[in-house]
Design an enzyme around this catalytic site. Structure first.
Site, PDB file in Angstrom:
ATOM      1  N   ASP A  47      26.964  46.267 -27.203  1.00 22.71           N
ATOM      2  CA  ASP A  47      25.851  46.926 -26.527  1.00 22.71           C
ATOM      3  C   ASP A  47      25.876  48.425 -26.807  1.00 22.71           C
ATOM      4  O   ASP A  47      26.889  49.093 -26.594  1.00 22.71           O
ATOM      5  CB  ASP A  47      25.969  46.675 -25.019  1.00 22.71           C
ATOM      6  CG  ASP A  47      24.910  47.425 -24.231  1.00 22.71           C
ATOM      7  OD1 ASP A  47      23.921  46.795 -23.834  1.00 22.71           O
ATOM      8  OD2 ASP A  47      25.076  48.641 -23.996  1.00 22.71           O
ATOM      9  N   TYR A  52      23.213  56.963 -26.572  1.00 23.51           N
ATOM     10  CA  TYR A  52      24.678  56.944 -26.589  1.00 23.51           C
ATOM     11  C   TYR A  52      25.222  57.761 -27.761  1.00 23.51           C
ATOM     12  O   TYR A  52      26.128  57.329 -28.476  1.00 23.51           O
ATOM     13  CB  TYR A  52      25.209  55.517 -26.687  1.00 23.51           C
ATOM     14  CG  TYR A  52      24.985  54.658 -25.464  1.00 23.51           C
ATOM     15  CD1 TYR A  52      24.446  55.167 -24.291  1.00 23.51           C
ATOM     16  CD2 TYR A  52      25.328  53.305 -25.489  1.00 23.51           C
ATOM     17  CE1 TYR A  52      24.238  54.361 -23.182  1.00 23.51           C
ATOM     18  CE2 TYR A  52      25.138  52.494 -24.376  1.00 23.51           C
ATOM     19  CZ  TYR A  52      24.589  53.024 -23.229  1.00 23.51           C
ATOM     20  OH  TYR A  52      24.391  52.208 -22.138  1.00 23.51           O
ATOM     21  N   HIS A 115      15.323  50.729 -21.903  1.00 24.65           N
ATOM     22  CA  HIS A 115      16.392  51.350 -21.114  1.00 24.65           C
ATOM     23  C   HIS A 115      15.912  51.821 -19.743  1.00 24.65           C
ATOM     24  O   HIS A 115      16.691  51.903 -18.797  1.00 24.65           O
ATOM     25  CB  HIS A 115      16.976  52.530 -21.902  1.00 24.65           C
ATOM     26  CG  HIS A 115      18.425  52.736 -21.662  1.00 24.65           C
ATOM     27  ND1 HIS A 115      19.208  53.493 -22.492  1.00 24.65           N
ATOM     28  CD2 HIS A 115      19.251  52.302 -20.687  1.00 24.65           C
ATOM     29  CE1 HIS A 115      20.451  53.510 -22.048  1.00 24.65           C
ATOM     30  NE2 HIS A 115      20.498  52.801 -20.947  1.00 24.65           N
ATOM     31  N   SER A 145      16.254  46.768 -19.194  1.00 27.12           N
ATOM     32  CA  SER A 145      17.382  47.332 -18.462  1.00 27.12           C
ATOM     33  C   SER A 145      16.810  48.329 -17.454  1.00 27.12           C
ATOM     34  O   SER A 145      16.002  49.185 -17.821  1.00 27.12           O
ATOM     35  CB  SER A 145      18.344  48.034 -19.425  1.00 27.12           C
ATOM     36  OG  SER A 145      19.429  48.616 -18.728  1.00 27.12           O
TER      37      SER A 145
END
Length: 236
Positions: A47, A52, A115, A145
């Site tokens: 993931d 990130y 996200h 998410s």
């Protein structure tokens, strides 16, 4: 390792998923040892996300160098908000998918997650755009998410009425500990008795949940001692 099947993906999903939001990968440093250890012990699902740091690139480089792309599932996420505002639009979605494909060095993403959500926007535009990306083969399946269960239900109702694919999975915070604040901002939590309606919706619709922060960001993992040698500032 136990696995589950997710319609649309080429490989079953390992019940344990390796999250790449770790300092080594975010900063772009070599993480071959830990990625290899995860894969060699049966974890075939990784993931990551556009926000990130360098994690997508580090992950993609290792998958290519080991020549295991056909053996792993890549989950990545996009449409996260930034300082310019909320980014849940078709334009942001297409831009983030292309950027992720480039960083990962692959031509498809096994599971793509939105996200964040923007409840001021209709679900129609984003569902239709996700289906277009799926038809193009750039994403195999998709989910959400940090979308509430009611928005997910609304999106999937729209998809069903228009003969489109809807969200196949949800990734909320689902923790063994009750949090007292939101350390990420804009996250959706389905823990606790007050969030039972959300959990019931997933059960009734047989929708898989990819829980994050299940051990309270490591607070319940055993590495923090009760004598106070590690404080909340070290966790959050």
């Amino acid at each position: 390792m136990k696995y589950i099947d997710l319609p649309g993906t080429k490989n079953p999903i390992s019940r344990l998923i390796f999250g790449t939001a770790i300092n080594t990968m975010i900063s772009g440093n070599n993480a071959d040892c830990i990625l290899d250890a995860a894969f060699d012990n049966g974890i075939n699902t990784f993931d990551t996300a556009r926000v990130y740091g360098m994690s997508e690139r580090v992950l993609g480089n290792r998958i290519r160098s080991r020549n295991i792309r056909d053996k792993v599932n890549i989950i990545t996420k996009g449409c996260h908000h930034n300082n310019n505002g909320k980014r849940v639009t078709p334009r942001d979605l297409f831009s983030d998918v292309e950027a992720s494909l480039n960083e990962l060095g692959t031509d498809y993403i096994d599971l793509y997650l939105l996200h964040r959500d923007d409840e001021s926007k209709p679900v129609s535009d984003i569902i239709e755009s996700l289906n277009e990306l799926q038809i193009q083969g750039k994403i195999l399946t998709f989910g959400a998410s940090n979308w509430t269960h009611t928005r997910i239900a609304e999106a999937n109702d729209y998809a069903k009425k228009h003969n489109l694919n809807g969200f196949s999975v949800s990734s909320p915070c689902f923790s063994a500990a009750k949090r007292v604040f939101d350390p990420w901002g804009g996250s959706v939590d389905i823990s606790g008795d007050e969030n039972k309606p959300a959990r019931d919706m997933y059960i009734e619709n047989n929708m898989p949940v990819i829980a994050y922060s299940s051990l309270a960001r490591g607070f319940l993992s055993g590495k923090f001692k009760s004598d106070g040698s590690k404080g909340f500032k070290d966790v959050f």
